[in-house]
Design an enzyme around this catalytic site. Structure first.
Site, PDB file in Angstrom:
ATOM      1  N   ASP A   1       4.057   9.440  -4.623  1.00 46.38           N
ATOM      2  CA  ASP A   1       4.523   8.196  -3.997  1.00 46.38           C
ATOM      3  C   ASP A   1       4.836   8.514  -2.535  1.00 46.38           C
ATOM      4  O   ASP A   1       5.882   8.144  -2.013  1.00 46.38           O
ATOM      5  CB  ASP A   1       5.757   7.658  -4.720  1.00 46.38           C
ATOM      6  CG  ASP A   1       6.078   6.219  -4.342  1.00 46.38           C
ATOM      7  OD1 ASP A   1       5.250   5.577  -3.668  1.00 46.38           O
ATOM      8  OD2 ASP A   1       7.170   5.746  -4.707  1.00 46.38           O
TER       9      ASP A   1
ATOM     10  N   ASP B   1      12.780  11.063  -3.385  1.00 50.61           N
ATOM     11  CA  ASP B   1      12.208  10.209  -4.432  1.00 50.61           C
ATOM     12  C   ASP B   1      10.926  10.777  -5.031  1.00 50.61           C
ATOM     13  O   ASP B   1       9.825  10.260  -4.837  1.00 50.61           O
ATOM     14  CB  ASP B   1      11.962   8.799  -3.914  1.00 50.61           C
ATOM     15  CG  ASP B   1      11.831   7.797  -5.060  1.00 50.61           C
ATOM     16  OD1 ASP B   1      11.869   8.244  -6.227  1.00 50.61           O
ATOM     17  OD2 ASP B   1      11.714   6.593  -4.805  1.00 50.61           O
TER      18      ASP B   1
END
EC number: 2.3.1.-
Length: 479
Positions: free
Chosen positions: A374, A393
């Site tokens: 991501d 993240d």
């Protein structure tokens, strides 16, 4: 009050209901959880208790199921004394309290209480413009607590020795339902952090971000705590924690990644906590103000980090493997087994055209490595000199196709910098087929509306299904 929905009716309590109320409130199975088995009601004392004046607005109601009265509820507007009793701060908000019981044990554990509560939520919002609803169940009543949680209530505080019950002061929970931010309720998150992590005192907490199935909070201006609430919360955070531990052990870089200090992972709840990585998130606007030298240094930082991470021996975390192509094939089967027949011909044509492309491409046959998966601007942190200082993240990370970490770097959008940026990084990264990386990015982008529909199916979120279908039409008629 008179609310009717399918089998459930909620109506105002009347005098003719008191004989049935007496039956319920002399049943020890009911009194064990509501009122106490030491209560000795008569018809007269019961009437007096349930008709006494209230400080503010109160609704006393009977709950019916298929025209059969099965329970009682009362909903009341909070007033000064109750705010103090509940340890609930008084503000300008409109807050109601509620309590209820199902008096017919044969109707327990059938989801009726949950449906009743949701109808009351709707009534209080529509008719009273309420901001929140609270209640205080006994801690030793797990069946009721589960029902309240299914309805949307969240625990926000312990209430020790809160209510006298059968001669003993019982511990209770204070539970709250909010109409504005219930899923991200900071009071509920504060409670969870202090409950699961001994000696951690929350002095300040604020929401800093949220995704489809997770929320991130800044706590005490020092820690980031993330909670996941989708169906894969246990597996997702267990994997993310394992990858953080692996990277912090094996990477040799000045680029910081989260170092997990607090974790609680279960089927019901998953939380990760780590010290905030300081920096400024990369944006196209910031990039456009950088000198050419700064831009090139940043691109080299990114290429260097990816090259090192992609080159790690991932044997120790091989269980974190993700097969993107196989996942899509399985999601296609799910579509066929669920809503496919309800789709329009245009939607079906889009899906079938994509599947033909998927089966024909060779881009999924390339190198597998540990990827962030991501890797977008809003996960990249810069220091004061516009050098890469942190990456956050890694929730979607795993052993996957090498190309996947270049998807967002190649994307032309308001949030990302653009294709030229990604191509430059690919050239600096080296030993990779740039055209295949671009093809991979294009395939993933084409799959996006289908992926959105599938997410809605898996998580029972109709709005995602509708958004995905609309996106197919937008793309079909964009010319």
């Amino acid at each position: 009050m008179n609310i009717v929905e399918n089998e459930i009716c909620i109506r105002t309590l009347i005098d003719d209901d008191f004989p049935l109320m007496l039956k319920w409130l002399t049943d020890e199975r009911v009194l064990e959880f509501y009122g106490g088995r030491d209560k000795k009601y008569t018809l007269e004392s019961l009437k007096k208790h349930y008709t006494e004046p209230w400080e503010d607005e109160v609704f006393r109601v009977i709950i019916e199921y298929n025209n059969v009265p099965i329970g009682y509820g009362q909903i009341y507007k909070m007033y000064d004394e109750l705010y103090t009793d509940y340890h609930y701060p008084k503000t300008d908000e409109i807050v109601y309290g509620m309590d209820q019981f199902i008096g017919e044990p044969n109707y327990w554990s059938k989801g009726i209480g949950t449906r009743y509560i949701k109808l009351i939520f709707e009534f209080l919002k529509k008719e009273r413009n309420a901001n929140a609803v609270i209640l205080d169940p006994h801690k030793n009543n797990p069946r009721a607590i589960r029902a309240y949680q299914k309805s949307g209530f969240r625990i926000i505080e312990d209430l020790p020795e809160h209510e006298l019950h059968e001669g003993k002061k019982e511990d209770c929970y204070l539970m709250e339902y909010r109409y504005d931010d219930n899923a991200t309720n900071v009071k509920a998150m504060k409670y969870l952090i202090e409950h699961y992590f001994d000696n951690f005192k929350v002095d300040s907490i604020e929401i800093i971000g949220s995704g489809y199935d997770s929320v991130a909070y800044l706590v005490n201006n020092e820690y980031i705590f993330k909670t996941k609430f989708s169906t894969n919360k246990k597996k997702g955070y267990a994997k993310e924690k394992a990858i953080y531990n692996f990277l912090n052990t094996n990477l040799e870089t000045n680029v910081k990644i989260p170092n997990i200090e607090y974790s609680y992972i279960s089927d019901e709840l998953s939380i990760l906590g780590y010290k905030e990585i300081k920096g400024t998130f990369l944006t196209p606007e910031i990039y456009s103000t950088m000198s050419e030298e700064e831009q090139n240094l940043l691109k080299r930082d990114i290429a260097s980090f990816l090259r090192q991470m992609h080159g790690l021996d991932y044997t120790d975390i091989s269980e974190c493997t993700i097969d993107n192509k196989q996942n899509v094939l399985e999601e296609y089967i799910l579509l066929r087994e669920t809503i496919y027949n309800d789709l329009t011909d245009i939607e079906k044509d889009y899906i079938e055209s994509f599947m033909e492309r998927l089966n024909a491409t060779t881009v999924f046959e390339g190198k597998k490595c540990l990827c962030h998966n991501d890797f977008s601007c809003n996960h990249l942190l810069l220091d004061g000199n516009n050098r890469l200082t942190g990456i956050i993240d890694f929730g979607d990370s795993g052993i996957i196709d090498e190309y996947c970490d270049f998807i967002y770097l190649l994307e032309d959008s308001e949030e990302e910098i653009g294709t030229n940026f990604g191509e430059d990084i690919l050239r600096m990264y080296g030993n990779i087929d740039i055209e295949k990386a671009k093809e991979y990015q294009d395939i993933v982008e084409e799959y996006y509306p289908i992926e959105t529909i599938v997410y809605g199916i898996k998580n029972i979120k109709q709005e995602f299904i509708e958004n995905g279908r609309k996106e197919i039409y937008k793309r079909t008629y964009k010319d």
